[in-house]
Enzyme design. Structure first.
Site, PDB file in Angstrom:
ATOM      1  N   GLU A   1      41.265   5.728 -48.458  1.00  0.00           N
ATOM      2  CA  GLU A   1      42.288   6.221 -47.519  1.00  0.00           C
ATOM      3  C   GLU A   1      42.109   5.657 -46.116  1.00  0.00           C
ATOM      4  O   GLU A   1      43.003   5.793 -45.273  1.00  0.00           O
ATOM      5  CB  GLU A   1      42.238   7.760 -47.463  1.00  0.00           C
ATOM      6  CG  GLU A   1      41.197   8.355 -46.549  1.00  0.00           C
ATOM      7  CD  GLU A   1      39.764   8.223 -47.059  1.00  0.00           C
ATOM      8  OE1 GLU A   1      38.826   8.456 -46.271  1.00  0.00           O
ATOM      9  OE2 GLU A   1      39.573   7.884 -48.243  1.00  0.00           O
TER      10      GLU A   1
ATOM     11  N   HIS B   1      35.857   4.694 -49.034  1.00  0.00           N
ATOM     12  CA  HIS B   1      37.009   5.498 -48.602  1.00  0.00           C
ATOM     13  C   HIS B   1      38.316   4.704 -48.708  1.00  0.00           C
ATOM     14  O   HIS B   1      38.702   4.004 -47.770  1.00  0.00           O
ATOM     15  CB  HIS B   1      36.802   5.966 -47.157  1.00  0.00           C
ATOM     16  CG  HIS B   1      35.815   7.082 -47.046  1.00  0.00           C
ATOM     17  ND1 HIS B   1      36.176   8.404 -47.143  1.00  0.00           N
ATOM     18  CD2 HIS B   1      34.470   7.070 -46.890  1.00  0.00           C
ATOM     19  CE1 HIS B   1      35.096   9.165 -47.020  1.00  0.00           C
ATOM     20  NE2 HIS B   1      34.049   8.379 -46.878  1.00  0.00           N
TER      21      HIS B   1
ATOM     22  N   CYS C   1      33.229   9.474 -52.206  1.00  0.00           N
ATOM     23  CA  CYS C   1      32.024   9.568 -51.369  1.00  0.00           C
ATOM     24  C   CYS C   1      31.072  10.648 -51.888  1.00  0.00           C
ATOM     25  O   CYS C   1      30.481  10.483 -52.939  1.00  0.00           O
ATOM     26  CB  CYS C   1      32.412   9.781 -49.908  1.00  0.00           C
ATOM     27  SG  CYS C   1      31.090   9.325 -48.754  1.00  0.00           S
TER      28      CYS C   1
END
Length: 365
Positions: A339, A337, A252
Site C-alpha cells: 500500500e 508494504h 508485515c
C-alpha cells in the site's frame, strides 16, 4: 552566534550525540533504527509499527513540506522519536496544515536535529539496533545509561496501538466484507481495500473467532504492527482458528504471525529493513519489485520445512523471506508494504490477488 546544544542522544555504552530539540521536550528511552526513505516522514511518524522506536532519517532535510491532514497512517502517532540532520520549521507546501514539530509536540514525540546522522546510521549498521535515551543536554551520561538499563523492554506494543472497539470504513457499491485485525493498521491499507469494493470492519486483537464468524466476513486481513510477533499470542491463535475457513491476507507483522500460526519461526534482524527501495524477487513469476519496508523481525526460511507454507518472495539483498502462501487454506502474506507505493505500483497486485480469493469464495459459497 551559534546556538547552544540543548538535547542529546545517549547510547547504552555511554556514547553521546549532541543536537537541538524539536517536537516534545520529554525524555524518552527507545530502540534506535534508521530509515533510508527520501520522502514520507509524515507516514513514518504516524505508522504504528514504529511504536517504541526512534528513527534516524538518512535523508538530511526533514520537515520541509510540513504535515497534511490527509496523509496520516493513524490518527494518534505513537513513534518513539525522530532523529534528523537538518530540521526545517518553515514548510513550503500549499497542502500543509501544521509543522512537523507541532504535530510531534501534540503527540509527545521527541525530536533531535543537528546530529551526525551518517555516523549514527553506520553505527547501527555495524553494531545493530540498540537502546538509547533522548534527553536534555545537561543530563550526565552515567545517569542516562542507568535510565536505559532500568527501563524495561516493552512487550505490549500491539495491545497499546490496537483499536479499543470495532470501527467501519465503508465504500460505495460494496462487493465484499473484510474483517481487518488491527495490530497497528495503516490507514492506506484500509483505503486500498475500500478502493477495490470492500467494506472493512477493523477490530481489536481481543476479538474472538466466534465473534468474527458471526459477522459473516468474506475474508480476513491481518495487519502490520510493532514489536516481536511472538508477543501477540491472541492473533496467532486467531489465525489458527480461522485458516481454511476464509481467505486470509497478512502484511508485515501479519506475515510473521501467519508463519508462527503454521509452526514456522521468526527471529530479530540485526538492524531491520526500513526504507522505500528494497528489491524483492517474486519466486512465482521471476519478477523483481521495489518495495517499501519497515520491520525488525523476519521469518526463518529453514523453519518452513514441514509446515503447509511455501515461500513466494525473497529479499534480493539478504535472502530473507518476503512472502508466504498456503494454497489449500487460501492464505498468503508479504513482509513488505504494497500500500505504500514508493515508486511504481509494483505491489498493488497483491490486493487484487486477495480480491480474486474473495470472489472465488463467493462464487463457491
Amino acid at each position: 552566534m551559534v546556538k547552544e546544544f540543548d538535547r542529546k542522544i545517549v547510547f547504552e555504552d555511554g556514547t553521546e550525540y549532541y543536537g537541538y530539540g524539536f517536537g516534545s521536550d520529554d525524555i524518552r528511552v527507545t530502540e534506535i533504527i534508521f530509515n533510508t526513505s527520501m520522502v514520507g516522514y509524515q507516514e513514518i511518524i504516524s505508522d504504528p509499527s514504529y511504536t517504541d522506536q526512534s528513527v534516524v532519517m538518512t535523508y538530511p532535510l526533514i520537515g520541509n513540506y510540513g504535515i497534511a491532514d490527509e496523509d496520516y497512517e493513524t490518527k494518534i502517532p505513537t513513534i518513539g522519536g525522530l532523529i534528523v540532520r537538518e530540521y526545517n520549521d518553515f514548510p513550503s507546501n500549499f497542502r500543509y496544515t501544521k509543522t512537523l514539530s507541532e504535530v510531534m509536540e501534540e503527540n509527545h514525540i521527541v525530536g533531535i536535529s543537528g546530529v551526525d546522522t551518517r555516523k549514527i546510521t553506520r553505527s547501527i549498521r555495524d553494531e545493530g539496533s540498540r537502546r538509547i535515551v533522548i534527553t536534555h543536554a545537561d543530563m550526565p551520561a552515567e545517569e542516562a545509561v542507568a535510565m536505559i538499563k532500568n527501563t524495561p523492554v516493552p512487550h505490549d506494543a500491539v495491545s497499546r496501538v490496537t483499536c479499543k472497539k470495532r470501527w467501519y470504513s465503508r465504500t460505495p457499491n460494496p462487493k465484499y466484507n473484510v474483517i481487518a485485525i488491527d495490530c497497528g493498521i495503516k490507514l492506506n491499507i484500509v483505503r486500498s481495500l475500500n478502493k477495490r469494493g470492500c467494506n472493512v470492519t477493523v477490530v481489536p486483537i481481543t476479538m474472538s473467532a466466534e465473534e468474527i464468524i458471526k459477522m459473516k466476513p468474506d475474508g480476513i486481513f491481518i495487519s502490520n504492527g510493532p514489536g516481536d510477533p511472538e508477543d501477540v499470542a491472541p492473533v496467532i491463535n486467531l489465525i489458527k482458528e480461522l485458516r481454511g475457513k476464509y481467505p486470509i491476507f497478512g502484511i508485515c507483522l501479519g506475515h510473521q504471525m501467519i508463519a508462527l500460526a503454521y509452526g514456522a519461526k521468526t527471529y530479530k534482524l540485526k538492524f531491520g529493513h526500513h526504507g522505500g527501495n528494497h528489491p524483492v524477487k517474486n519466486l512465482l513469476n521471476g519478477k523483481v519489485e521495489i518495495t517499501s519496508q519497515n520491520h525488525s523481525y523476519a521469518v526463518d526460511i529453514d523453519s518452513l520445512s514441514g509446515t503447509d507454507l511455501e515461500a513466494t518472495h525473497i529479499n534480493i539483498l539478504d535472502k530473507t523471506v518476503e512472502g508466504l502462501r498456503c494454497v489449500k487454506d487460501r492464505v498468503f502474506s508479504v513482509q513488505y508494504h504494497p500500500e505504500s507505493a514508493p515508486g511504481p505500483q509494483d505491489s498493488a497486485y497483491l490486493f487484487d490477488q486477495f480480491i480474486d480469493l474473495l470472489k472465488e469464495g463467493k462464487n463457491n459459497g
